[in-house]
Design a protein around this motif. Structure first.
Motif, PDB file in Angstrom:
ATOM      1  N   ARG A   1     -47.094   7.649 -40.235  1.00  0.00           N
ATOM      2  CA  ARG A   1     -47.665   7.542 -38.882  1.00  0.00           C
ATOM      3  C   ARG A   1     -46.756   6.786 -37.917  1.00  0.00           C
ATOM      4  NH1 ARG A   1     -52.916   8.928 -38.073  1.00  0.00           N
ATOM      5  NH2 ARG A   1     -52.167   8.977 -35.936  1.00  0.00           N
ATOM      6  N   GLN A   2     -45.483   7.137 -37.927  1.00  0.00           N
ATOM      7  CA  GLN A   2     -44.560   6.515 -36.979  1.00  0.00           C
ATOM      8  C   GLN A   2     -44.913   6.860 -35.538  1.00  0.00           C
ATOM      9  OE1 GLN A   2     -41.132   8.227 -39.050  1.00  0.00           O
ATOM     10  NE2 GLN A   2     -40.294   6.163 -39.291  1.00  0.00           N
ATOM     11  N   ASP A   3     -45.674   7.942 -35.361  1.00  0.00           N
ATOM     12  CA  ASP A   3     -46.090   8.339 -34.023  1.00  0.00           C
ATOM     13  C   ASP A   3     -46.999   7.306 -33.361  1.00  0.00           C
ATOM     14  OD1 ASP A   3     -47.957   9.382 -36.184  1.00  0.00           O
ATOM     15  OD2 ASP A   3     -49.213   9.705 -34.421  1.00  0.00           O
ATOM     16  N   ALA A   4     -47.617   6.414 -34.156  1.00  0.00           N
ATOM     17  CA  ALA A   4     -48.564   5.440 -33.611  1.00  0.00           C
ATOM     18  C   ALA A   4     -47.897   4.144 -33.174  1.00  0.00           C
ATOM     19  CB  ALA A   4     -49.641   5.130 -34.654  1.00  0.00           C
ATOM     20  N   TRP A   5     -46.631   3.960 -33.509  1.00  0.00           N
ATOM     21  CA  TRP A   5     -45.979   2.662 -33.294  1.00  0.00           C
ATOM     22  C   TRP A   5     -45.963   2.249 -31.820  1.00  0.00           C
ATOM     23  CZ3 TRP A   5     -45.714  -0.541 -37.002  1.00  0.00           C
ATOM     24  CH2 TRP A   5     -44.868  -1.658 -36.967  1.00  0.00           C
ATOM     25  N   ALA A   6     -45.623   3.177 -30.947  1.00  0.00           N
ATOM     26  CA  ALA A   6     -45.553   2.848 -29.511  1.00  0.00           C
ATOM     27  C   ALA A   6     -46.929   2.481 -28.966  1.00  0.00           C
ATOM     28  CB  ALA A   6     -44.969   4.031 -28.732  1.00  0.00           C
ATOM     29  N   GLY A   7     -47.970   3.156 -29.429  1.00  0.00           N
ATOM     30  CA  GLY A   7     -49.320   2.848 -28.975  1.00  0.00           C
ATOM     31  C   GLY A   7     -49.780   1.474 -29.414  1.00  0.00           C
ATOM     32  N   LEU A   8     -49.397   1.071 -30.617  1.00  0.00           N
ATOM     33  CA  LEU A   8     -49.741  -0.269 -31.094  1.00  0.00           C
ATOM     34  C   LEU A   8     -49.062  -1.329 -30.242  1.00  0.00           C
ATOM     35  CD1 LEU A   8     -49.338   0.295 -34.941  1.00  0.00           C
ATOM     36  CD2 LEU A   8     -51.498  -0.051 -33.725  1.00  0.00           C
TER      37      LEU A   8
ATOM     38  N   LEU B   1     -52.748  -5.394 -44.979  1.00  0.00           N
ATOM     39  CA  LEU B   1     -51.639  -5.352 -44.034  1.00  0.00           C
ATOM     40  C   LEU B   1     -50.392  -4.740 -44.664  1.00  0.00           C
ATOM     41  CD1 LEU B   1     -50.674  -5.989 -41.209  1.00  0.00           C
ATOM     42  CD2 LEU B   1     -50.210  -8.342 -41.931  1.00  0.00           C
ATOM     43  N   GLY B   2     -50.098  -5.098 -45.901  1.00  0.00           N
ATOM     44  CA  GLY B   2     -48.939  -4.515 -46.564  1.00  0.00           C
ATOM     45  C   GLY B   2     -49.066  -3.016 -46.732  1.00  0.00           C
ATOM     46  N   ASN B   3     -50.234  -2.555 -47.152  1.00  0.00           N
ATOM     47  CA  ASN B   3     -50.449  -1.120 -47.330  1.00  0.00           C
ATOM     48  C   ASN B   3     -50.447  -0.371 -45.999  1.00  0.00           C
ATOM     49  OD1 ASN B   3     -50.673  -0.920 -50.189  1.00  0.00           O
ATOM     50  ND2 ASN B   3     -52.714  -1.810 -50.103  1.00  0.00           N
ATOM     51  N   ILE B   4     -50.950  -1.012 -44.955  1.00  0.00           N
ATOM     52  CA  ILE B   4     -50.957  -0.386 -43.633  1.00  0.00           C
ATOM     53  C   ILE B   4     -49.528  -0.213 -43.112  1.00  0.00           C
ATOM     54  CG2 ILE B   4     -51.496  -0.890 -41.207  1.00  0.00           C
ATOM     55  CD1 ILE B   4     -54.245  -1.906 -42.195  1.00  0.00           C
ATOM     56  N   VAL B   5     -48.675  -1.201 -43.350  1.00  0.00           N
ATOM     57  CA  VAL B   5     -47.281  -1.084 -42.925  1.00  0.00           C
ATOM     58  C   VAL B   5     -46.616   0.106 -43.619  1.00  0.00           C
ATOM     59  CG1 VAL B   5     -45.011  -2.184 -43.060  1.00  0.00           C
ATOM     60  CG2 VAL B   5     -46.978  -3.495 -42.258  1.00  0.00           C
ATOM     61  N   VAL B   6     -46.901   0.302 -44.904  1.00  0.00           N
ATOM     62  CA  VAL B   6     -46.364   1.479 -45.603  1.00  0.00           C
ATOM     63  C   VAL B   6     -46.800   2.756 -44.891  1.00  0.00           C
ATOM     64  CG1 VAL B   6     -46.432   2.816 -47.740  1.00  0.00           C
ATOM     65  CG2 VAL B   6     -46.264   0.322 -47.838  1.00  0.00           C
ATOM     66  N   TYR B   7     -48.077   2.861 -44.585  1.00  0.00           N
ATOM     67  CA  TYR B   7     -48.622   4.050 -43.927  1.00  0.00           C
ATOM     68  C   TYR B   7     -47.958   4.293 -42.578  1.00  0.00           C
ATOM     69  CZ  TYR B   7     -52.288   7.053 -41.862  1.00  0.00           C
ATOM     70  OH  TYR B   7     -52.984   8.069 -41.264  1.00  0.00           O
ATOM     71  N   LEU B   8     -47.851   3.245 -41.786  1.00  0.00           N
ATOM     72  CA  LEU B   8     -47.306   3.398 -40.438  1.00  0.00           C
ATOM     73  C   LEU B   8     -45.830   3.763 -40.448  1.00  0.00           C
ATOM     74  CD1 LEU B   8     -49.058   0.386 -38.671  1.00  0.00           C
ATOM     75  CD2 LEU B   8     -49.548   2.810 -38.313  1.00  0.00           C
ATOM     76  N   LEU B   9     -45.053   3.201 -41.368  1.00  0.00           N
ATOM     77  CA  LEU B   9     -43.618   3.451 -41.374  1.00  0.00           C
ATOM     78  C   LEU B   9     -43.229   4.708 -42.127  1.00  0.00           C
ATOM     79  CD1 LEU B   9     -42.047  -0.118 -41.776  1.00  0.00           C
ATOM     80  CD2 LEU B   9     -42.585   1.164 -39.694  1.00  0.00           C
ATOM     81  N   THR B  10     -44.188   5.333 -42.802  1.00  0.00           N
ATOM     82  CA  THR B  10     -43.892   6.586 -43.503  1.00  0.00           C
ATOM     83  C   THR B  10     -44.580   7.773 -42.835  1.00  0.00           C
ATOM     84  OG1 THR B  10     -45.685   6.136 -45.087  1.00  0.00           O
ATOM     85  CG2 THR B  10     -43.457   5.481 -45.727  1.00  0.00           C
TER      86      THR B  10
END
Length: 393
Positions: free
Chosen positions: A246-253, A235-244
């Protein structure tokens, strides 16, 4: 090539260079033991499902050393190191509690833990550390609730887990001392549940194992560690990926819980737990000469499976950044396969899916107050993850 290199590239886990998906080839563990490194998807699945590659012979008198420092997976009588009927009997005691149907009954519990942590996190001053406030306490809070350990000091569990799966951060003496204390805790807990059973997971294990000669203490300790360590790291590593990246995926999540569950599966494939390190639970030994991907593995040969490389095999999965909201086209091997497939896989999927969906929905404007260069990494374990991640919203 050493599969357990001590160098640590200080980059996010999704950017590390992994061994390529290629035929089995010679490599070396940190102990100096030669192994066959297995990285292709089909080869990985064969090793994990073919009984000619087993676990118990890794602890035979003639077996070469696998670990520099002992850890929780080093017990020859532990479930992860048994094969055949003994393994099936022991695993059968536990797996009924971890079926998809059983896990679905835990969804309200998991959701309540997620929401409570997010409530507390929202009240913090900004920037706030999302590791301390959410990704680290979530998995340990869930497993403690399921095991009826809500009053247990979470720091004690983290201390035991850090030593149980140490990859060099602690000395042999420190690991032995922590595991002795951990084992005493497990024995006391089982004795209490046997005298006063409840509706928790530990009581269920005790009841299911009575009369079968099962070491419930070892099971309980394994569940405490496995129930949170890898989920916390992922989860910690995924948050790094998403906030650096793959910010484009945030709304879909945020939009859809099922979509977030699909994304969690893809994210587990895209964001590794370690940078090519061979995890002890994914090592096998050939009990006879066996063809593996066109290479003959001789009897007695040790094979080291690399599931993160297999999860990027271009013959199976599309290369490049994953489409997070498209289901996998082939079964994941991140949780293993075959008889030793991770018992907690469905619980981890549930936690990650709910965590990502509710985090994105609650904080649509979540943004990183860190860069890839400023992340301080938690090292010296079998896995690598960020120590802290300041964020704002």
């Amino acid at each position: 090539m050493s599969t357990d290199s001590t160098s640590r590239p200080l980059c996010p886990m999704h950017r590390v260079d992994l061994p390529e998906a290629a035929p089995p080839r010679p490599a070396t563990l940190a102990t100096g033991t030669p192994v066959w490194l297995v990285t292709r998807y089909a080869d990985v699945r064969q090793v994990l499902m073919d009984p000619r590659f087993d676990r118990s012979s890794l602890h035979a008198p003639d077996a070469p050393p696998l670990l520099v420092v002992p850890n929780l997976l080093d017990d020859p009588n532990g479930m992860v190191n048994l094969d055949g009927e003994p393994h099936q009997r022991l695993r059968g005691t536990v797996q009924r509690a971890f079926t998809p149907r059983a896990i679905s009954r835990w969804r309200p519990w998991v959701a309540s833990v997620v929401d409570a942590l997010l409530d507390d996190f929202a009240a913090r001053d900004r920037p706030a550390d999302i590791i301390e406030g959410f990704t680290r306490p979530l998995p340990v809070s869930v497993i403690c609730r399921l095991m009826g350990l809500d009053d247990l000091d979470r720091e004690r569990i983290r201390h035991w887990a850090d030593h149980a799966l140490s990859g060099g951060a602690h000395t042999r003496e420190e690991v032995v001392a922590a595991m002795t204390e951990f084992g005493a805790f497990g024995a006391q807990l089982i004795d209490e549940r046997r005298k006063s059973p409840g509706d928790d997971l530990v009581s269920s294990l005790v009841a299911a194992g009575d009369g079968l000669g099962i070491d419930e203490r070892q099971l309980v300790c394994g569940l405490v560690v496995a129930g949170h360590e890898t989920t916390m790291t992922a989860l910690g590593n995924i948050v790094v990926y998403l906030l650096t990246d793959r910010q484009d995926a945030w709304a879909g999540l945020a939009e859809d819980e099922d979509a977030a569950a699909t994304a969690a599966e893809q994210l587990l494939r895209a964001v590794p737990l370690s940078e090519g390190r061979v995890l002890p639970g994914l090592i096998r030994r050939a009990v006879e000469d066996t063809d593996l991907g066109g290479v003959t593995i001789p009897a007695g040969g040790v094979v080291a499976v690399q599931t993160v490389s297999a999860s990027r095999d271009p013959d199976v999965f599309p290369p490049g950044p994953p489409d997070l909201f498209t289901p996998l086209t082939s079964p994941s091997v991140i949780f293993g396969a075959g008889p030793h497939h991770c018992l907690g896989a469905w619980l981890a999927r549930l936690e990650l899916g709910l965590a990502l969906h509710r985090l994105a929905a609650r904080f649509p404007g979540l943004r990183a107050e860190f860069t890839a260069e400023t992340i301080e990494w938690r090292e010296g374990q079998m896995t690598r993850s960020p120590r802290r991640l300041p964020v704002s919203w």
